[in-house]
Design a protein around this motif. Sequence first.
Motif, PDB file in Angstrom:
ATOM      1  N   UNK A   1      78.774  43.027   4.239  1.00 42.76           N
ATOM      2  CA  UNK A   1      79.524  42.152   5.125  1.00 42.76           C
ATOM      3  C   UNK A   1      79.499  40.737   4.558  1.00 42.76           C
ATOM      4  N   UNK A   2      80.527  39.967   4.867  1.00 44.04           N
ATOM      5  CA  UNK A   2      80.617  38.595   4.355  1.00 44.04           C
ATOM      6  C   UNK A   2      79.821  37.662   5.256  1.00 44.04           C
ATOM      7  N   UNK A   3      79.014  36.838   4.624  1.00 42.66           N
ATOM      8  CA  UNK A   3      78.238  35.818   5.334  1.00 42.66           C
ATOM      9  C   UNK A   3      79.151  34.633   5.597  1.00 42.66           C
ATOM     10  N   UNK A   4      79.381  34.312   6.861  1.00 45.90           N
ATOM     11  CA  UNK A   4      80.414  33.329   7.215  1.00 45.90           C
ATOM     12  C   UNK A   4      79.893  31.905   7.316  1.00 45.90           C
ATOM     13  N   UNK A   5      78.566  31.736   7.357  1.00 40.35           N
ATOM     14  CA  UNK A   5      78.016  30.383   7.436  1.00 40.35           C
ATOM     15  C   UNK A   5      78.102  29.697   6.075  1.00 40.35           C
ATOM     16  N   UNK A   6      78.202  28.394   6.092  1.00 41.24           N
ATOM     17  CA  UNK A   6      78.307  27.617   4.856  1.00 41.24           C
ATOM     18  C   UNK A   6      76.919  27.317   4.293  1.00 41.24           C
ATOM     19  N   UNK A   7      76.628  27.884   3.128  1.00 42.03           N
ATOM     20  CA  UNK A   7      75.370  27.621   2.427  1.00 42.03           C
ATOM     21  C   UNK A   7      75.650  27.495   0.942  1.00 42.03           C
ATOM     22  N   UNK A   8      74.810  26.768   0.253  1.00 41.40           N
ATOM     23  CA  UNK A   8      74.987  26.582  -1.180  1.00 41.40           C
ATOM     24  C   UNK A   8      74.395  27.732  -1.982  1.00 41.40           C
ATOM     25  N   UNK A   9      73.312  28.307  -1.438  1.00 35.63           N
ATOM     26  CA  UNK A   9      72.574  29.314  -2.200  1.00 35.63           C
ATOM     27  C   UNK A   9      72.022  30.383  -1.266  1.00 35.63           C
ATOM     28  N   UNK A  10      71.857  31.563  -1.830  1.00 35.72           N
ATOM     29  CA  UNK A  10      71.218  32.636  -1.062  1.00 35.72           C
ATOM     30  C   UNK A  10      69.821  32.222  -0.614  1.00 35.72           C
ATOM     31  N   UNK A  11      69.160  31.398  -1.407  1.00 36.16           N
ATOM     32  CA  UNK A  11      67.800  30.948  -1.075  1.00 36.16           C
ATOM     33  C   UNK A  11      67.757  30.082   0.178  1.00 36.16           C
ATOM     34  N   UNK A  12      68.934  29.598   0.620  1.00 33.52           N
ATOM     35  CA  UNK A  12      68.977  28.806   1.850  1.00 33.52           C
ATOM     36  C   UNK A  12      68.902  29.681   3.105  1.00 33.52           C
ATOM     37  N   UNK A  13      69.001  31.002   2.906  1.00 28.67           N
ATOM     38  CA  UNK A  13      68.991  31.944   4.027  1.00 28.67           C
ATOM     39  C   UNK A  13      67.601  32.565   4.119  1.00 28.67           C
ATOM     40  N   UNK A  14      66.887  32.321   5.212  1.00 33.73           N
ATOM     41  CA  UNK A  14      65.520  32.806   5.365  1.00 33.73           C
ATOM     42  C   UNK A  14      65.392  33.695   6.602  1.00 33.73           C
ATOM     43  N   UNK A  15      65.283  35.017   6.409  1.00 34.25           N
ATOM     44  CA  UNK A  15      65.068  35.898   7.566  1.00 34.25           C
ATOM     45  C   UNK A  15      63.769  35.548   8.298  1.00 34.25           C
ATOM     46  N   UNK A  16      63.773  35.719   9.615  1.00 35.86           N
ATOM     47  CA  UNK A  16      62.574  35.445  10.411  1.00 35.86           C
ATOM     48  C   UNK A  16      61.716  36.706  10.383  1.00 35.86           C
ATOM     49  N   UNK A  17      60.857  36.798   9.413  1.00 32.70           N
ATOM     50  CA  UNK A  17      60.106  38.033   9.177  1.00 32.70           C
ATOM     51  C   UNK A  17      58.937  38.221  10.141  1.00 32.70           C
ATOM     52  N   UNK A  18      58.572  37.177  10.879  1.00 35.52           N
ATOM     53  CA  UNK A  18      57.542  37.376  11.907  1.00 35.52           C
ATOM     54  C   UNK A  18      58.091  38.181  13.078  1.00 35.52           C
ATOM     55  N   UNK A  19      59.404  38.145  13.266  1.00 32.84           N
ATOM     56  CA  UNK A  19      60.034  38.812  14.399  1.00 32.84           C
ATOM     57  C   UNK A  19      60.539  40.205  14.056  1.00 32.84           C
ATOM     58  N   UNK A  20      60.824  40.451  12.799  1.00 27.86           N
ATOM     59  CA  UNK A  20      61.400  41.718  12.360  1.00 27.86           C
ATOM     60  C   UNK A  20      60.578  42.261  11.197  1.00 27.86           C
ATOM     61  N   UNK A  21      60.194  43.526  11.308  1.00 30.54           N
ATOM     62  CA  UNK A  21      59.431  44.151  10.227  1.00 30.54           C
ATOM     63  C   UNK A  21      60.412  44.730   9.207  1.00 30.54           C
ATOM     64  N   UNK A  22      60.663  43.928   8.159  1.00 30.82           N
ATOM     65  CA  UNK A  22      61.645  44.289   7.147  1.00 30.82           C
ATOM     66  C   UNK A  22      61.119  43.930   5.766  1.00 30.82           C
ATOM     67  N   UNK A  23      61.832  44.407   4.777  1.00 34.44           N
ATOM     68  CA  UNK A  23      61.564  44.023   3.394  1.00 34.44           C
ATOM     69  C   UNK A  23      62.668  43.082   2.956  1.00 34.44           C
ATOM     70  N   UNK A  24      62.270  41.980   2.278  1.00 32.58           N
ATOM     71  CA  UNK A  24      63.268  41.015   1.810  1.00 32.58           C
ATOM     72  C   UNK A  24      62.738  40.316   0.564  1.00 32.58           C
TER      73      UNK A  24
END
Length: 542
Positions: free
Chosen positions: A519-542
């Motif tokens: 899916x396309x990320x619609x928010x404006x960011x310069x880099x993928x590194x600007x996107x930080x999943x909240x890993x304390x709330x969701x048990x995921x791998x990233x």
Amino acid sequence: MKNTLFIFTFFVSLFQANAQLTVPKETFTRRDTLQGGLRPERTSFDVLHYDLNIKISPNQKHIVGYNDITFKVVENTSKIQIDLFENMNVDSIIYNDKKLDYKREELATFIHFPQELQKDTQSVIRFYYSGNPVIAKRAPWDGGFVFSKDKDGKPWVGVACQGFGASCWFPVKDSQSDEPDNGATIKVAVPNGLMNVSNGRFMGMENLKNGYTRWDWEVKNPINTYDITVNIADYVHIHDNHKGLDLDYYVLRANEKKARKHFEEVKPMMDCFQEKFGKYPFSDDGYKLVETPYLGMEHQSAVAYGNHYMKGYMGNDLSGTGVGTLFDYIIIHESGHEWFGNSITSKDIADMWIHEGFTMYSEIVYIECQYGYDKAMQYAYGLRNAVTNDRPIIGHYGVNKEGSGDMYPKGALMINTIRHIVDNDSKWWRMLLKYSETFKKQIIKTQDVIDFFNKESGRDLTPIFDQYLRYTSIPELEFRKSGKVIEYKWNAEAPNFVMPIDVMIKGKKIRLEASTSWKVFTESVKSINDIQPIKTDFYIKY
């Protein structure tokens, strides 16, 4: 509580280094099927009451006595299965004052009646037995009896048999699918000068004039057979009452002073759990902590306690965050089982995550009650270090085989993830309370849990439950640069996997409805590194 939690915690780094996404095929024996399966000899009758009357000789490590088993016939039958481990003796089985014929196969005793028992009738058999029960080498990590001594050299005896089987020490329909509807009576004679503490209410004692005194206990509620227990020692009884609930503690004589202080933690725990999970399910049987020569076990209304009056888990923190030493792990975890495991019980041991995942989540709930949300999430986040992803959480049905020990931390983290998928704490706490009350004193399956949370959350959580319970990997969130846009998706094996994820972008929380398609990320960011999943709330791998 069961052995797997404690084993994998100590060796977690080794397991994680070798965790595989493929699971070796397991093989099972006839004995496994006899212990775990449901055949007509088991399903044709429903146990109503156990009346156990035995003598335990600590020095000889010997049990002798009988169990009166009252049952209702649900399908016409002339043969039923009652279980007793092979090393124990069947002395005789009496029905209407006559001995019954029986055949033993492994742990199963197939009992034959002279005439067919008719549907909707009630019957009682008296099962006489004797023998030296299996002695646990390292309870509760393995099942059986513990014959120990206190500091004064007096006998100190207990039993822990979750998963191993209650039939290791008394004749019983040894299946989680059937609890005695009308509870149980447990009468245990022990040498004079000692006390036996079992489940439920104390009904009196009788000096048998033969060097033994019998201690009588009665449980009014349905009870899991592995919860039925004996605790023999020179105990001191401490009685308290909290907001109308009887609290009784049975501790070694030398530990009375420290127990009175240490067990004060029970009161805020009860306040928290009753607020979040509903009224204590077994108030008419009371609540007890009983000091044991092994670490602990969730014996209904007689919780086994052996954490040596320390905070944490034997003084350690399972989360590795420091938060785990703010409370006594055994008091909180084993008492949490009164709601999840003892009240709500899985039909098959393969679904034991229903006991252990929710109970480990109750630790997170208690921390939040006492120390706030941030501490609770810190503890939850630390639990991921204990996940091995070695095998699926759900085990094999019909063969007395539970799944991975990940049912503890991974199960709790899955529930914490679902809380944050719901994304409405008022709604979440209503859901959790309703879950506990809807299935109170019931025997359920995984599908019952999934159906409940699907309905109450208003969304299809089935693929999410499936991913965490039936696969060895956790959802992996992936981003990529595609031309001028950033795209995201989940890597997951569960069919039709869709799960929202909250991410932070420059201090702003954004929710993404991610699936296994890009899916396309619609928010404006310069880099993928600007996107930080909240890993304390969701048990995921990233």
